[in-house]
Write an enzyme that holds these catalytic residues in place. Sequence first.
Site, short mmCIF file in Angstrom:
data_model
loop_
_atom_site.label_atom_id
_atom_site.label_comp_id
_atom_site.label_asym_id
_atom_site.label_seq_id
_atom_site.Cartn_x
_atom_site.Cartn_y
_atom_site.Cartn_z
N GLU A 102 0.84 -1.18 0.00
CA GLU A 102 0.00 0.00 0.00
C GLU A 102 0.89 1.25 0.00
OE1 GLU A 102 -1.54 -0.19 4.08
OE2 GLU A 102 -2.13 1.88 3.90
N ASP A 160 -0.30 -1.74 6.24
CA ASP A 160 -0.11 -1.27 7.61
C ASP A 160 -1.00 -2.05 8.56
OD1 ASP A 160 1.64 0.66 6.81
OD2 ASP A 160 0.13 2.26 6.72
N ASP A 209 -3.03 -1.17 10.76
CA ASP A 209 -4.00 -0.28 11.40
C ASP A 209 -5.34 -0.36 10.66
OD1 ASP A 209 -3.67 1.05 9.04
OD2 ASP A 209 -2.76 2.85 9.90
N ASP A 237 -6.87 1.59 8.51
CA ASP A 237 -6.79 1.83 7.07
C ASP A 237 -6.17 0.65 6.34
OD1 ASP A 237 -8.04 4.16 6.79
OD2 ASP A 237 -6.24 5.42 6.73
#
Length: 646
Positions: A434, A512, A514, A516
């Site tokens: 990403e 990541d 998290d 998102d």
Amino acid sequence: MSEEAKKNQYSADSIQALEGMEHVRMRPSMYIGDVGVRGLHHLVYEVVDNSIDEAMGGHCDTIDVIINEDNSITTKDNGRGIPVGLHKKEGVSALEVVMTKIGAGGKFDKDSYKVSGGLHGVGVSCVNALSSHLKATVHREGKIWEQEYERGKSLYPVKSTGESKETGTVVTFMPDETIFTQTIEYSYETLSNRMRELSYLNKGITITLTDKRNKDEKGEYITETFHSKEGLKEFIKFLDGTREPLIQSVISMEGEKNGIPVEVAMIYNNGYTENLHSYVNNINTHEGGTHLSGFRRGLTSTLKKYADGSGMLDKLKFEISGDDFREGLTAIVSVKVAEPQFEGQTKTKLGNREVTSAVSQAVSEMLANYLEEHPEDAKQIVEKVKLAAQARHAAAKAREMVQRKNPMSVGGLPGKLSDCSEQDPTKCEVFLVEGDSAGGTAKQGRDRNFQAILPLRGKILNVEKAMQHKVFENEEIKNIYTALGVTIGTEEDSKALNLEKLRYHKVVIMCDADVDGSHIETLILTFFFRYMRELIEGGHVYIATPPLYLVKKGTKRRYAWDDKERDEIVESMNGGAGIQRYKGLGEMNAEQLWDTTMNPEFRTLRQVSIDNATESDRIFSMLMGDEVPPRREFIEKNAVYANIDA
Ligand code: 0RA
């Protein structure tokens, strides 16, 4: 006879002498598929299947499944009970024969036709062989009968332990940890999904599932009761609940055609994906087969006839294809076949020729009636088919654009791809990363011999909500197709994925850790699930797991993947340790990323698999579809990532 021949002769004899039960223990995968999580759960399905058979014969209406505190399983039913009388040939109780002889299960009951049965249909004796301990209790003929076993061997003859006015069978087994070496811990979720599915597939039966390992806030065991009055009709509503319906009601039928019991339910929604689920004898046939062909044939011919007669397609300049009738369609086909032949890679494709016309006829009748009786709905469906045909034309053009770039010529590869030098696809990996900055770090950190990097810009398209031609026009998605070197469409199936030229046998999603990142991961997985399912089924898709923390003290550096691990490391360093929270891949330097996430020696890759395609389908449509509340509920329930940011 030569020495060599003698040896062979000896081993042939010894294999024959080897009793069935021992053979099950020696080659468990031959009987239950594998000895991992799947095989472990298969044991439960095998026992429950026998109870379902009783229920289908009209002898039983309730099945209880309990996960006991020690991870053993108890199943209870109120069927006739396994016969306990003397088995003449074997000279012991029939119960003992059923429990200790491979393939003995059905022999007593020639009249009833046994159609249920797990993927391998191996019977309870197989479960017994693979259990360190099993106890069978039968209520029958006014008495309670009991026998216990260890690793398939009876510990004492069947004995009567009391009186009973009821009938039924209770089986408690503990999976053998020397066989199931990976884990013997049952997943409530997995069992719950299967019991729900079974209750829809066999309406009228009540199945309960209770987990005695944990209690809820009220101090009670977690328990669920599954019961479906309307069977597949309700199953469709459950599967399609978060999609917006196109027509008023579920179209369904239940009956027998050419002696084959057929049940079908279908509905159209406003979406663009086709969701067909098929079952044979309660087994999900992922690879489809003759029953699904019959469904498609019946659907296409009936709708085509109706549409032609309606005059609504008169102005259309091109032919309607079979696919066009199935956009936004969710359907379940369930048949019962006395001697099913399973084919295909995972043996989940029905081969019996006679089933095609049975299902086709059933679907034609059902659908013709519905269209006749619901002209408004019929109009909506034909409109939708027309739109689908137009969109397909646009998609074909877009797809040509994707294919035109030949991935094998260097010039054809996406500019953003940092390829590896190795040419052998089985050794190659590609990381879908990403963002450009994380992509840069990954590019520096990787081993360029066999690791390629494809950075993806921000959030990729939500394919759940997009029409096909939009999907094929999307830059990021085009890049994924060309980088992987896969093509779409074979002679047999216009949507099938051709993996022959797959350039990397490991496709790793690296996002990541998290909220998102997990969203992007889900978007990519949704794309793979809807458009490249073969890639997942081939075991090529993985998820990278970057660490959450770096714990530092002096020159010592250690990584942690969760809070517990972090605390343990901090403690082991005897205080004074500094903690760095990685908010994203971008915060790691190239070396750290290599050490923790990319180096095959130390990394953990989670392989993506489709355990339950029906449930995956429901989850993806819910997560990625239009309705927000169920999505929020799911995310709150599974808030692994959400908690990290709290
Ligand atoms: C063999 C014959 C009969 C029933 C069963 C097996 C049977 C097996 C299981 C396993 C779990 N629950 C079960 N219930 C029944 C026929 C019995 C008869 O003819 O009375």
